[in-house]
Design a protein around this motif. Structure first.
Motif, PDB file in Angstrom:
ATOM      1  N   ALA A   8     -58.819  -8.720  62.047  1.00  0.00           N
ATOM      2  CA  ALA A   8     -57.542  -8.164  61.588  1.00  0.00           C
ATOM      3  C   ALA A   8     -56.805  -7.446  62.709  1.00  0.00           C
ATOM      4  CB  ALA A   8     -57.797  -7.205  60.433  1.00  0.00           C
ATOM      5  N   ALA A  30     -51.217  -7.033  59.788  1.00  0.00           N
ATOM      6  CA  ALA A  30     -50.874  -5.834  59.018  1.00  0.00           C
ATOM      7  C   ALA A  30     -49.358  -5.643  59.035  1.00  0.00           C
ATOM      8  CB  ALA A  30     -51.591  -4.626  59.622  1.00  0.00           C
ATOM      9  N   ILE A  61     -51.965  -8.333  55.517  1.00  0.00           N
ATOM     10  CA  ILE A  61     -52.592  -7.087  55.054  1.00  0.00           C
ATOM     11  C   ILE A  61     -51.451  -6.117  54.777  1.00  0.00           C
ATOM     12  CG2 ILE A  61     -54.075  -5.164  55.721  1.00  0.00           C
ATOM     13  CD1 ILE A  61     -55.383  -7.186  57.750  1.00  0.00           C
ATOM     14  N   TYR A  63     -49.475  -2.866  52.043  1.00  0.00           N
ATOM     15  CA  TYR A  63     -49.519  -1.854  50.980  1.00  0.00           C
ATOM     16  C   TYR A  63     -48.522  -2.172  49.871  1.00  0.00           C
ATOM     17  CZ  TYR A  63     -52.646   1.384  53.326  1.00  0.00           C
ATOM     18  OH  TYR A  63     -53.752   1.974  53.896  1.00  0.00           O
ATOM     19  N   GLN A  83     -53.884  -9.588  51.455  1.00  0.00           N
ATOM     20  CA  GLN A  83     -54.873  -8.510  51.264  1.00  0.00           C
ATOM     21  C   GLN A  83     -54.111  -7.278  50.794  1.00  0.00           C
ATOM     22  OE1 GLN A  83     -57.778  -8.299  54.425  1.00  0.00           O
ATOM     23  NE2 GLN A  83     -57.736  -6.082  54.350  1.00  0.00           N
ATOM     24  N   HIS A  85     -53.769  -3.690  50.116  1.00  0.00           N
ATOM     25  CA  HIS A  85     -54.465  -2.461  50.479  1.00  0.00           C
ATOM     26  C   HIS A  85     -53.951  -1.243  49.723  1.00  0.00           C
ATOM     27  CE1 HIS A  85     -57.587  -3.042  53.431  1.00  0.00           C
ATOM     28  NE2 HIS A  85     -57.630  -1.743  53.573  1.00  0.00           N
ATOM     29  N   ASP A 136     -63.544  -1.123  52.167  1.00  0.00           N
ATOM     30  CA  ASP A 136     -63.089  -0.550  53.435  1.00  0.00           C
ATOM     31  C   ASP A 136     -63.350   0.952  53.388  1.00  0.00           C
ATOM     32  OD1 ASP A 136     -61.905  -0.357  55.937  1.00  0.00           O
ATOM     33  OD2 ASP A 136     -60.159  -1.552  55.391  1.00  0.00           O
ATOM     34  N   GLY A 146     -57.591   2.194  56.047  1.00  0.00           N
ATOM     35  CA  GLY A 146     -57.909   0.950  56.737  1.00  0.00           C
ATOM     36  C   GLY A 146     -57.753   1.137  58.225  1.00  0.00           C
ATOM     37  N   ALA A 147     -58.364   0.225  58.992  1.00  0.00           N
ATOM     38  CA  ALA A 147     -58.353   0.304  60.450  1.00  0.00           C
ATOM     39  C   ALA A 147     -58.818   1.685  60.924  1.00  0.00           C
ATOM     40  CB  ALA A 147     -56.967  -0.038  61.005  1.00  0.00           C
ATOM     41  N   GLY A 149     -62.019   2.380  61.872  1.00  0.00           N
ATOM     42  CA  GLY A 149     -63.129   2.294  62.815  1.00  0.00           C
ATOM     43  C   GLY A 149     -64.379   2.997  62.321  1.00  0.00           C
ATOM     44  N   GLY A 172     -64.744  -2.076  57.717  1.00  0.00           N
ATOM     45  CA  GLY A 172     -64.870  -0.661  58.006  1.00  0.00           C
ATOM     46  C   GLY A 172     -65.883  -0.401  59.109  1.00  0.00           C
ATOM     47  N   GLY A 173     -65.395  -0.207  60.320  1.00  0.00           N
ATOM     48  CA  GLY A 173     -66.276   0.180  61.417  1.00  0.00           C
ATOM     49  C   GLY A 173     -67.234  -0.898  61.883  1.00  0.00           C
ATOM     50  N   ASP A 192     -65.058  -8.404  58.015  1.00  0.00           N
ATOM     51  CA  ASP A 192     -63.777  -8.207  58.693  1.00  0.00           C
ATOM     52  C   ASP A 192     -63.938  -7.092  59.709  1.00  0.00           C
ATOM     53  OD1 ASP A 192     -60.550  -7.863  58.601  1.00  0.00           O
ATOM     54  OD2 ASP A 192     -61.519  -5.912  58.455  1.00  0.00           O
ATOM     55  N   HIS A 194     -61.526  -4.867  62.922  1.00  0.00           N
ATOM     56  CA  HIS A 194     -60.253  -4.656  63.625  1.00  0.00           C
ATOM     57  C   HIS A 194     -60.512  -3.834  64.889  1.00  0.00           C
ATOM     58  CE1 HIS A 194     -55.800  -3.110  63.332  1.00  0.00           C
ATOM     59  NE2 HIS A 194     -56.200  -3.297  64.556  1.00  0.00           N
ATOM     60  N   THR A 195     -60.582  -2.501  64.734  1.00  0.00           N
ATOM     61  CA  THR A 195     -60.609  -1.659  65.933  1.00  0.00           C
ATOM     62  C   THR A 195     -61.896  -1.804  66.744  1.00  0.00           C
ATOM     63  OG1 THR A 195     -61.356   0.197  64.576  1.00  0.00           O
ATOM     64  CG2 THR A 195     -59.013   0.062  65.020  1.00  0.00           C
TER      65      THR A 195
END
Ligand SMILES: O=C(O)c1ccccc1NCC(=O)[C@H](O)[C@H](O)COP(=O)(O)O
Length: 229
Positions: A8, A30, A61, A63, A83, A85, A136, A146-147, A149, A172-173, A192, A194-195
């Motif tokens: 993501a 996003a 992704i 809201y 997605q 969120h 998440d 979200g995002a 980490g 998540g992380g 999934d 991301h960071t």
């Protein structure tokens, strides 16, 4: 749908190319976030999605919480998956399914320290209109959902896998170093990140993406989830 890998937070075409080359299945963009801090414009995302599909799936992704706007946005960007969120209600999810029956809908379940009962209720109330759930992490320090980490309590995600009639994506992380352990503990249908795949400049790091995909594939094979298609 089993053994699926999403990356993501796509920033631009070069990053999308890197993620596709390293073997991820879905790419998350996003957009229409509350803080309006998107990494790319909607026009840029649309152009990238048209180039990566059908080999990979582009996922918005967002809201957004209203069915008409969500369906129109997906049609405009040419994506087949969204997605959600934000706090979209079961009634709006139901309307979304009616307006856009072919749209693949993921609904987030944001794990806090003590909200398993609330999340189980969301699963029960919305599963009929959702194709996949995504767990998440909530960050109480920033309010981010979200995002972050940050990992959450994987026992919560494992319990949601057990009770959900729909497949579940774990987020998540996650990163190259913990994705295999996460898959073996939670047994999700998808993962999934991301960071955890970024370098110091905030761009996806090729080696991290490559290792994440390889570790996730190996772990999915070990639990018998196989390769999606
Ligand atoms: O990806 C984002 O920028 C984003 C922003 C706001 C809400 C959710 C967002 N992404 C959802 C995802 O699917 C992320 O990949 C997920 O939160 C995991 O992020 P990370 O903990 O950084 O791996």
């Amino acid at each position: 749908m089993q053994g699926l890998i999403q990356v993501a937070g796509v920033i631009d075409q070069a990053e999308a190319d890197l993620i596709v080359e390293e073997g991820a299945d879905w790419l998350g963009f996003a957009l229409r976030l509350p803080a309006k801090n998107e990494d790319l414009s909607e026009a840029e995302a649309k152009a990238i999605v048209s180039r990566i599909q059908p080999e990979c799936k582009g996922v918005i992704i967002t809201y957004l919480t209203e069915a008409d706007e969500t369906a129109a946005f997906c049609a405009e960007l040419g994506v087949g998956a969204i997605q959600m969120h934000g706090d979209i209600t079961p009634a709006e999810l139901r309307r979304l399914r009616r307006i856009a029956p072919d749209l693949y809908v993921l609904k987030s379940l944001v794990v806090k320290t003590d909200n398993i009962t609330e999340l189980a209720g969301i699963v029960e109330d919305s599963a009929e209109w959702v194709d996949m759930f995504i767990t998440d992490t909530y960050n109480p320090a920033t309010g981010a959902k979200g995002a972050t980490g940050l990992v959450h309590d994987w026992d919560v995600s494992a319990e949601l896998v057990r009770i959900s009639p729909r497949p579940l994506m774990l987020a998540g992380g996650l990163g190259p170093d913990n994705v295999a352990e996460a898959i073996e503990k939670v047994r999700p249908a998808a993962v999934d990140a991301h960071t955890g795949l970024e370098n110091a400049t905030g761009r996806k790091d090729r080696l991290k993406v490559r290792t994440f995909v390889a570790e996730a594939r190996r772990a999915f094979n070990r639990i018998g989830a196989g390769v999606p298609r």
